[in-house]
Design an enzyme around this catalytic site. Structure first.
Site, short mmCIF file in Angstrom:
data_model
loop_
_atom_site.label_atom_id
_atom_site.label_comp_id
_atom_site.label_asym_id
_atom_site.label_seq_id
_atom_site.Cartn_x
_atom_site.Cartn_y
_atom_site.Cartn_z
N ARG A 174 0.80 -1.23 0.00
CA ARG A 174 0.00 0.00 0.00
C ARG A 174 0.82 1.27 0.00
NH1 ARG A 174 -4.15 -2.61 -1.83
NH2 ARG A 174 -4.27 -4.58 -0.73
N TRP A 213 -4.91 -3.31 8.31
CA TRP A 213 -3.93 -3.35 7.22
C TRP A 213 -3.95 -2.11 6.34
CZ3 TRP A 213 -6.43 -3.81 2.39
CH2 TRP A 213 -7.73 -4.32 2.41
N SER A 258 -1.58 -8.00 8.53
CA SER A 258 -2.63 -8.74 7.84
C SER A 258 -2.53 -10.20 8.26
CB SER A 258 -2.46 -8.65 6.33
OG SER A 258 -2.39 -7.31 5.90
N ASP A 269 -16.34 -11.70 5.50
CA ASP A 269 -15.03 -11.12 5.19
C ASP A 269 -15.11 -9.65 4.82
OD1 ASP A 269 -12.23 -11.20 4.91
OD2 ASP A 269 -12.36 -11.52 2.75
N ASN A 278 -11.95 -8.21 9.31
CA ASN A 278 -12.93 -9.22 9.65
C ASN A 278 -12.46 -10.10 10.81
OD1 ASN A 278 -11.13 -10.07 7.29
ND2 ASN A 278 -11.70 -12.01 8.26
N ASP A 320 -14.13 -6.57 5.83
CA ASP A 320 -13.30 -5.65 6.60
C ASP A 320 -13.92 -4.26 6.62
OD1 ASP A 320 -11.00 -7.40 6.80
OD2 ASP A 320 -10.61 -6.99 4.70
N ARG A 354 -16.92 -1.77 3.26
CA ARG A 354 -16.96 -2.93 2.35
C ARG A 354 -18.31 -3.65 2.40
NH1 ARG A 354 -11.78 -7.05 2.27
NH2 ARG A 354 -12.73 -8.83 1.23
#
Lengths: 171, 523
Positions: B121, B226, B180, B287, B244, B289, B314
């Protein structure tokens, strides 16, 4: 628990089997799991057929004797379910049909190769790809996959399990 | 050349070199020639105050340079810019590049390792040090001028299943790094590392260590942090999204809401203490996040000036919170959702048990990749529009007891999606415009400018400039194409950035494994 009357060899085989299962489970670690075809058999094939011909509107494009003949022999389990919900993968579903009205007055009808906001690329009979700027002409794209996408908002989970159960009979 | 001119030249050069040192106070008011954090500044608005590029002249943009990393990995990182130098990363790699010419100044490569190389990132900068997280969970401090390693510390055990993609957030001398790890039941950790020494200052756990006495998460692990957080200097609070829970799809073994997974948490950056938390997805089983950028703005809400925090999450919901206390002001879907029964009194969606992963599968919107994801949004204060790369999508989710309670603990498959750039009115949550960008999900982030231009990309490799107030297309360019010929996949994988050098505004975006810089023609 009843007493077992097993031979030493059978006992050893059972112990080996249990160890093997444990090793396999541990080898999976935390990775994504898989789905067995047997997991998907909760639907009612007769209800699925009714939905197929009725509320689902599937029969507008598909038929058991035509394109879906033997579908359950070609796809099983989660592969069949995914193919039913949104057909991609191999073989590729039919390409969308493009009609182009060119500035010259000519009309072109051809399968769509790719598209973005600005450009349409069609497949010519020779297999060559021809690109057109959308801003320079009138066009229409008929995409049969749109109906599959729209259907995703309409299915109940029972509907999709029922249609799956029906398709699973088309062997 | 006169002696004075020579002296000025030398002074100018040394000024440029010393400008490579970033005073942490500059982060509060980033200079025009910089992009100092993943988001540019601390607010996460990804909005530039530069006014060189306008709706009227954006059509004249031309490519100034292209920097090819030579790596196969797509650029997902936001570059940072300081002192006329761009720092850009891919997993295990960082390059320093001249921001005017793309000339490579140095390249650092982490030793080969087998950790998960899903993406990277970006870097962070403090004084004359640049920080790089690595897949094998090191934080490497590099001399910004020459790329020499100053120190290298291990921030987690990658053999346990942690990996790192994080672009750290620097607040004073705190380098905040997140981790992560979805395939193992690991507690979520955010670490504060001393910017000068590499020593650990504090660790915030979003979920407790497994097997311990703390049962507050209901047995859930996970909640990894993350992505890069945001910071409010006046409140001295850092805001971070958490990931998550694990096990991911098996919610049966972790009853309750599972705090602080899928949450926005407000932390004191000096102590790591939790000040408040808000759960975007209580008891997540999909999932989803809540790692998306917690964007900060001071703006009117119901007739009152408020300190706001906004997130397009998300899970498909747009949240507006009062960032002083984490209380909900607005919750509204911004994409197709079918998994919630309603909104509770705290402003949180209520999960519908009928959409929990099941043995025979359930059809859920959004899919696992989400209504949005890591691609950063932008908030345009002029129009009050929150612009996000959104997806209307569906997936099928499976879980049976035989899938166990470790790591993923289930199966799921994306079915189909449609991608859009979508503008949300922050006051109402209503969609003001919707710009289709193709099938599937987009990967480009969003940048808005003070002059009313929105930069982003579509799924076909076009970089786009839209008019911010109505979403109409002003300019586009197909990256990686010469004429109609493809010369490699140049899909945009990061958020565009902007900076000004020598009075010229640059817009830089990653396409495929290259960075591209655009500017108006020199007069």
């Amino acid at each position: 628990m009843p007493a077992f009357s097993l031979s030493g060899a059978d006992l050893a085989a059972i112990v080996a089997f249990i160890h093997d299962q444990k090793t396999k489970a541990e080898a999976l670690g935390g990775a994504r799991r898989s789905v067995d075809a047997a997991d998907l058999t909760t639907g009612d094939a007769a209800a699925g057929l009714r939905y197929f011909n009725g509320a689902g509107g599937c029969s507008a494009c598909h038929s058991a004797g035509g394109d879906l003949a033997g579908i359950a022999s070609r796809y099983q389990g989660v592969a069949l379910l995914r193919r039913m919900l949104y057909p991609n993968g191999r073989p590729a579903p039919a390409r969308p049909k493009v009609t182009l009205w060119l500035p010259s007055g000519e009309t072109v009808v051809a399968p769509l190769a790719s598209e973005d906001e600005f450009t349409i690329v069609v497949l010519e009979p020779s297999g060559a790809r021809q690109s057109y700027e959308k801003s320079a002409l009138k066009f229409k794209i008929e995409n049969p996959m749109s109906a599959h996408f729209d259907q995703l908002a309409k299915y109940t989970d029972d509907d999709l399990h029922n249609v799956y159960a029906y398709l699973d009979t088309l062997k | 050349m006169t002696t004075i001119a020579r002296v000025l030249l030398v002074l100018g050069f040394s000024f440029a070199a010393s400008a490579q040192s970033v005073d942490p106070n500059e982060m509060l008011h980033p200079p025009a020639d910089s992009w100092l954090t993943f988001h540019g500044g601390y607010s996460g608005q990804r909005h530039t105050s530069l006014t060189g590029i306008t709706p009227e002249n954006v059509g004249q943009l031309e490519q100034v340079w292209r920097f090819q990393t030579g790596e196969k990995q797509q650029i997902k990182a936001s570059p940072i810019v300081a002192g006329g130098v761009i720092y850009i990363t891919t997993p295990d790699n960082i390059w320093a590049v001249d921001a005017r010419t793309a000339k490579k100044l140095w390249h650092y490569q982490n030793p080969p390792n087998k950790a998960f190389h899903i993406g990277h990132r970006g870097a962070a900068i403090y004084k004359d040090t640049v920080y790089l997280t690595t897949p094998d969970c090191h934080l490497v401090a590099l001399n910004a001028k020459n790329g020499k390693v100053k120190w290298d510390v291990v921030i987690a055990d990658s053999n346990k299943g942690y990996w790192a993609t994080n672009a750290p957030l620097v607040v004073r001398n705190h380098v905040l790094v997140g981790l992560s790890g979805d395939f193992d039941n690991l507690p979520g950790q955010l670490k504060s590392i001393d910017a000068d020494t590499g020593a650990t200052q504090w660790i915030f756990y979003s979920t407790p260590q497994p097997g311990g006495k703390d049962s507050s998460s209901g047995g859930a692990t996970g909640g990894q942090m993350w992505t890069t957080g945001t910071y409010d200097p006046a409140l001295n609070l850092v805001y971070v999204g958490t990931g998550n829970p694990t096990p991911v799809l098996n919610g049966e073994v972790r009853p309750g809401d599972n705090p602080w997974t899928c949450s926005i948490v407000a932390l004191n950056p000096d102590t790591g203490k939790l000040i408040w938390g808000f759960q975007a997805s209580p008891h997540d089983t999909h999932d989803w996040d809540a790692n998306e950028v917690p964007v900060l703005a001071d703006a009117d809400f119901n007739g009152q000036r408020r300190k706001l925090l906004m997130q397009a999450s998300r899970n498909g919901y747009f949240f507006v919170l009062d960032r002083t206390n984490g209380k909900s002001l607005l919750t509204a879907p911004f994409a197709t959702v079918n998994w919630a029964k309603g909104i509770d009194q705290q402003g949180r969606p209520i999960p519908d048990p009928a959409k929990f992963p099941a043995k025979s599968g359930v059809l859920v919107a959004p899919n696992e990749s989400g209504a949005t994801n890591f691609r950063p949004p932008s908030f345009d204060p002029q129009t009050g529009l929150f612009i996000v790369s959104a997806q209307d999508g569906y997936g099928i989710y499976f879980f049976k007891p035989e899938h166990g309670a470790y790591g993923w603990a289930g199966a799921d498959y994306g079915v189909a999606g449609r991608a859009f750039l979508r503008a949300i009115d922050y006051k109402t949550g209503k969609i003001v415009w919707n710009h289709p960008i193709g099938d599937g999900a987009g990967t480009a982030g969003v940048l808005t400018t003070e002059t009313g231009v929105t930069f982003s990309g579509d799924v076909s490799g076009n970089v786009l400039a839209l008019r911010t107030n109505d979403g109409s297309t002003l300019w586009h360019l197909a990256l990686g194409k010469v004429g109609n010929a493809e010369v490699g996949n140049a899909r945009i994988g990061n958020g565009p950035i902007s900076y000004e050098l020598d009075g010229r505004q640059y817009m830089v975006v990653g396409g495929g494994s290259s960075l591209y810089a655009f500017a108006l023609p020199k007069e």
